[in-house]
Design a protein around this motif. Structure first.
Motif, short mmCIF file in Angstrom:
data_model
loop_
_atom_site.label_atom_id
_atom_site.label_comp_id
_atom_site.label_asym_id
_atom_site.label_seq_id
_atom_site.Cartn_x
_atom_site.Cartn_y
_atom_site.Cartn_z
N ILE A 45 0.85 -1.20 0.00
CA ILE A 45 0.00 0.00 0.00
C ILE A 45 0.88 1.24 0.00
CG2 ILE A 45 -1.61 1.32 1.43
CD1 ILE A 45 -2.90 -1.37 2.18
N ASP A 46 0.59 2.14 -0.93
CA ASP A 46 1.43 3.33 -1.11
C ASP A 46 0.67 4.64 -0.91
OD1 ASP A 46 3.63 4.74 -3.49
OD2 ASP A 46 4.21 3.66 -1.68
N THR A 47 -0.65 4.59 -1.08
CA THR A 47 -1.46 5.80 -0.96
C THR A 47 -2.76 5.46 -0.24
OG1 THR A 47 -0.64 6.42 -3.14
CG2 THR A 47 -2.43 7.74 -2.25
N LEU A 48 -3.19 6.39 0.60
CA LEU A 48 -4.48 6.21 1.29
C LEU A 48 -5.40 7.36 0.94
CD1 LEU A 48 -3.84 5.39 5.07
CD2 LEU A 48 -4.30 3.80 3.22
N ARG A 49 -6.68 7.06 0.83
CA ARG A 49 -7.69 8.13 0.76
C ARG A 49 -8.61 7.91 1.96
NH1 ARG A 49 -6.67 6.91 -4.53
NH2 ARG A 49 -8.14 5.17 -4.54
N VAL A 50 -8.48 8.79 2.95
CA VAL A 50 -9.18 8.60 4.21
C VAL A 50 -10.51 9.33 4.17
CG1 VAL A 50 -9.03 8.84 6.70
CG2 VAL A 50 -6.97 8.41 5.38
N ASN A 53 -11.79 8.95 9.95
CA ASN A 53 -10.88 8.37 10.94
C ASN A 53 -11.12 9.04 12.27
OD1 ASN A 53 -8.80 7.21 12.37
ND2 ASN A 53 -7.21 8.51 11.47
N ASP A 59 -3.95 9.80 10.65
CA ASP A 59 -4.08 9.14 9.36
C ASP A 59 -2.74 8.60 8.89
OD1 ASP A 59 -6.31 11.72 8.01
OD2 ASP A 59 -6.62 10.15 9.52
N GLU A 60 -1.71 9.40 9.09
CA GLU A 60 -0.37 9.01 8.59
C GLU A 60 0.16 7.79 9.34
OE1 GLU A 60 -1.37 12.00 9.30
OE2 GLU A 60 -1.10 13.18 7.48
N GLY A 63 -1.56 4.86 7.98
CA GLY A 63 -0.99 4.60 6.66
C GLY A 63 0.33 3.87 6.76
N LEU A 64 1.14 4.25 7.74
CA LEU A 64 2.43 3.58 7.93
C LEU A 64 2.23 2.10 8.26
CD1 LEU A 64 5.53 4.12 8.24
CD2 LEU A 64 5.10 4.37 10.66
N HIS A 144 11.76 1.01 -1.24
CA HIS A 144 11.32 1.04 0.15
C HIS A 144 11.36 -0.37 0.71
CE1 HIS A 144 8.92 1.86 3.74
NE2 HIS A 144 8.97 3.14 3.46
N LYS A 146 9.45 -1.83 2.67
CA LYS A 146 8.15 -2.51 2.76
C LYS A 146 7.87 -3.33 1.51
CE LYS A 146 5.47 1.25 0.79
NZ LYS A 146 4.50 2.31 0.97
#
Lengths: 253, 44
Positions: A45-50, A53, A59-60, A63-64, A144, A146
């Motif tokens: 996973i590289d991008t989140l659309r929240v 929350n 959020d970050e 995401g991590l 990265h 991950k």
């Protein structure tokens, strides 16, 4: 010049295995190790659309944690391909990696019981809730950590243990620690954890000679679940081959 | 900008004249509501 390799699985399952390879040079063994760690691409996973929350984590931070969840990676993906996953959990509950729903049936979390965030009940208000959409991208461990499919990849020389005599009757027996895999005089391959890595437990009272078997390396490969050990090794070899082919084309011009 | 009173939990809209105070219960501790936009987060 054709190298003759001999490959033998010593022990393991889909996630972790020891593989003996004979006929390798140290340079090639190291190249294969580095390819498995840094060149084999996986989905992460590289991008989140929240959307919502109301949990206690930023959020970050969520995401991590989501970025580090291993996702199964089929071999027909190319660099830059994306898969969309969604997460919608309301408290009181814990959001696990298994709650992620994927748009591709072949791409799912490798482990379903990785906790992401605990969501509590608010007695006087709305329950904590997390709703988001995530995008997973195929990339390799160079960009990265991950994205690295090989989480513990290493190799050791295969050691041959020979009995050369008996230890003196009054000699003190000190522990003789050896880690990895040994080859006995009968040609049997024995992992050292079977005798607590102490040769004096397997050969009590004996004088031993230990030497490296030339060209024989025991790889210890552990994956994060995004692919099996066999797939990781094969894709590592493919990556070396494709880079060598590319270099050959450039040199030949 | 919308807020929520931490005591009576009602939604509060502030203006520049009313000060930071809940118009319903008079409490002065307000919680800021999360914006309605979908936030995009880069995971690295």
């Amino acid at each position: 010049m054709a190298d003759e390799f001999d490959v033998e699985y010593i022990r393991g399952d889909d996630r972790e295995a020891r593989i003996l390879v004979r006929g390798l040079t140290p340079a090639f063994a190291n190249g294969l190790r580095r390819a498995m760690i840094a060149d084999v691409p996986t989905l992460s996973i590289d991008t989140l659309r929240v959307v919502e929350n109301s949990s206690v984590m930023f959020d970050e931070m969520i995401g991590l944690r989501l970025g580090l969840v291993p996702l199964t990676t089929p071999d027909d993906f190319e660099y830059g391909d994306t898969v969309t996953l969604s997460l919608d959990v309301e408290g009181p509950d814990t959001a696990y990696s298994g709650d992620l729903e994927s748009s591709d049936p072949d791409v799912n979390p490798a482990d379903e019981d990785v906790p992401i965030i605990q969501l509590n009940e608010n007695p006087s208000g709305e329950n904590q809730r997390i709703e988001l959409e995530a995008e997973a991208v195929l990339d390799d461990g160079k960009s990265h950590a991950k994205q690295s499919g090989g989480v513990a990849v290493g190799y050791r020389h295969l050691r041959k243990v020979s009995v050369v005599g008996d230890r003196g009757e009054f000699d003190e027996e000190e522990t003789n620690i050896l880690r990895g895999v040994i080859e006995t005089e009968d040609g049997e391959l024995v992992p050292t954890d079977e005798f607590d890595h102490d040769l004096t437990e397997r050969y009590p009272g004996k004088e031993l000679e230990v030497e490296d078997v030339p060209g024989a390396f025991v790889f210890h490969v552990e994956t994060d679940g995004s692919m099996t050990v066999e797939e990781l090794v094969l894709r590592g070899i493919d990556s070396i081959e494709s880079r060598a082919d590319e270099l050959q084309e450039k040199v030949a011009v | 900008m919308s807020y929520k009173c931490s005591r009576c939990k009602r939604d509060v809209e502030l203006d520049e004249y009313g000060g930071v105070r809940c118009p319903y219960c008079g409490h002065r501790v307000l919680l800021k509501e999360r914006g309605g936009d979908v936030k995009e987060v880069d995971v690295k």
